[in-house]
Design an enzyme around this catalytic site. Structure first.
Site, PDB file in Angstrom:
ATOM      1  CB  SER A   1     -27.041  16.898  -7.201  1.00 53.87           C
ATOM      2  OG  SER A   1     -26.636  18.178  -7.616  1.00 53.87           O
TER       3      SER A   1
ATOM      4  CE  LYS B   1     -30.039  15.084 -11.365  1.00 52.19           C
ATOM      5  NZ  LYS B   1     -28.843  15.389 -10.536  1.00 52.19           N
TER       6      LYS B   1
ATOM      7  CB  SER C   1     -29.446  19.034  -9.742  1.00 55.12           C
ATOM      8  OG  SER C   1     -28.594  17.901  -9.865  1.00 55.12           O
TER       9      SER C   1
END
Length: 410
Positions: free
Chosen positions: A137, A38, A113
């Site tokens: 997330s 990420k 996310s």
């Protein structure tokens, strides 16, 4: 020809070969495994944008602790992956890089996310990805994209080199197609702290209702199907309630948004227009939270954790849906916060818990989208979750089902 990664908008930066491996050329338990991280997780010499215009040209000076551990195990860091701006939001559609696309259906959200992390694994762009999980997330992208993802026990893994949302709730963890791949990656990240395994038939709670009775019938049936299979495999499944779960989402929101406002207060004051609208809205919500509200929320956190301590004295694992409904359609910006609250209704309570939760695919909705469930254990109980999930996945094929858009197709 446009690559799958480009079609799905899952990669923010490709990592140069020299930057993606250990300089000594080591081999190890993850040798040759392709890993994406990420884009709020730093890779030395590579942009680390957090999906925001504010950090568009920011280059990491060193590897995050988790990235270094993966390289030393022989893994190849191939890419940084798309996300919601500053890892805030559960749809990943408010990223300054544009949102990643769900490979099962481009009209639906990929979760967030860590949306790019879920998409990249589902589509075969990487073998394993790293995401971060504050309120859901990792677990929500796993559910939306039909893969397996772990939110580890809080504080077990080193968060150095990861841009924060809320230090109290932030975790970093792996996503992969199978629980076995997640386990192998977590073992490297955890180092000399192996996850103990509870052996023998497990005591499993399927609390019903959990937070809300408003659960899509297809989701309910899929999770009940998991419970039925676990009973056939010799485990005991019963309804033991999760105390105080109904208020847990509001408690987590209060504490996270308060932290978020402190982290971004200067940016919001000096250049608010550079935030995506939904990110700006969330930060402003945090500015309105008083110190008294934070103190009250921490008291409620302690009450919830006392209740879960009692719960895990009675059971080994809790089984719950990952989301209360089908994977949502993409909505307009005005609906983002309300949509996020609904999507995270069942993940946020487990963020208030300090133990691990593993999300895994358990069915297919009539819409054709994956259905995910959560397995939760006492702090340090990752090994028990892996053992149970691997047993489940040995008897099912949900984790092997592939989306229509993936590497090698189209």
């Amino acid at each position: 020809m446009v690559s799958v990664a480009d079609r799905l908008n899952t990669v923010i930066s490709w990592v140069p070969d020299a930057a993606g491996v250990d300089a000594a050329g080591v081999s190890g338990p993850l040798s040759g495994v392709r890993i994406g991280v990420k884009d709020n997780i730093e890779v030395a010499g590579v942009r680390s944008t957090c999906g925001s215009e504010y950090f568009a040209d920011r280059v990491a000076e060193s590897d995050a602790a988790c990235v270094g551990a993966l390289k030393r195990a022989g893994a190849v860091i191939t890419s940084t992956l798309n996300l919601a701006e500053f890892a805030v939001g559960v749809t990943s559609q408010n990223s300054a890089s544009g949102g990643p696309v769900n490979p099962w259906d481009p009209t639906r959200v990929p979760g967030g996310s860590s949306g790019g992390s879920g998409v990249a694994v589902a589509a075969g762009v990487v073998d394993v990805s790293l995401g971060t999980d504050t309120g859901g997330s990792i677990r929500l992208p796993a559910a939306c994209c039909g893969v397996t993802g772990l939110r580890p026990s809080v504080g077990v893994l080193d968060m150095t080199g990861i841009f924060p949302v809320s230090a109290e709730f932030d975790t970093v963890g792996p996503l992969a197609r199978s629980a076995a791949q997640v386990r192998e990656t977590f073992a490297v990240l955890a180092g000399e702290h192996p996850a103990p395994v509870r052996t023998g038939p497990l005591r499993i709670s399927l609390p019903w209702p959990f937070v809300t009775a408003d659960v899509d019938p297809a989701v309910r049936d899929a999770v009940v199907g998991v419970a039925d299979l676990l009973r056939e495999l010799g485990h005991r499944v019963e309804n033991v309630p999760v105390r105080h779960s109904e208020s847990a989402q509001d408690v987590v929101y209060t504490l996270i948004y308060s932290d978020l406002a402190k982290i971004h207060a200067d940016r919001l004051r000096d250049e608010p227009s550079r935030f995506q609208a939904a990110t700006r809205q969330r930060i402003r919500l945090g500015l309105n939270i008083s110190d008294d509200q934070v103190v009250a929320a921490r008291r409620q956190r302690d009450v919830f954790r006392a209740g879960t301590a009692e719960l895990f004295g009675e059971v080994d694992v809790v089984l719950t849906p990952a989301m209360p409904g089908d994977v949502p359609l993409l909505g307009g910006s005005d609906a983002v916060v309300a949509q996020a609250r609904r999507m995270g209704q069942l993940t946020y309570p487990w963020s208030l818990h300090d133990g691990p939760t593993l999300a895994l695919p358990v069915g297919t909705h009539p819409s054709g989208m994956p259905i995910g469930a959560q397995l939760t254990a006492v702090r340090g109980g990752e090994g028990t979750l892996f053992a149970l999930a691997e047993q489940f996945q040995a008897h099912t094929d949900w984790h092997r089902r592939l989306p229509p858009v993936r590497v090698g197709v189209g």
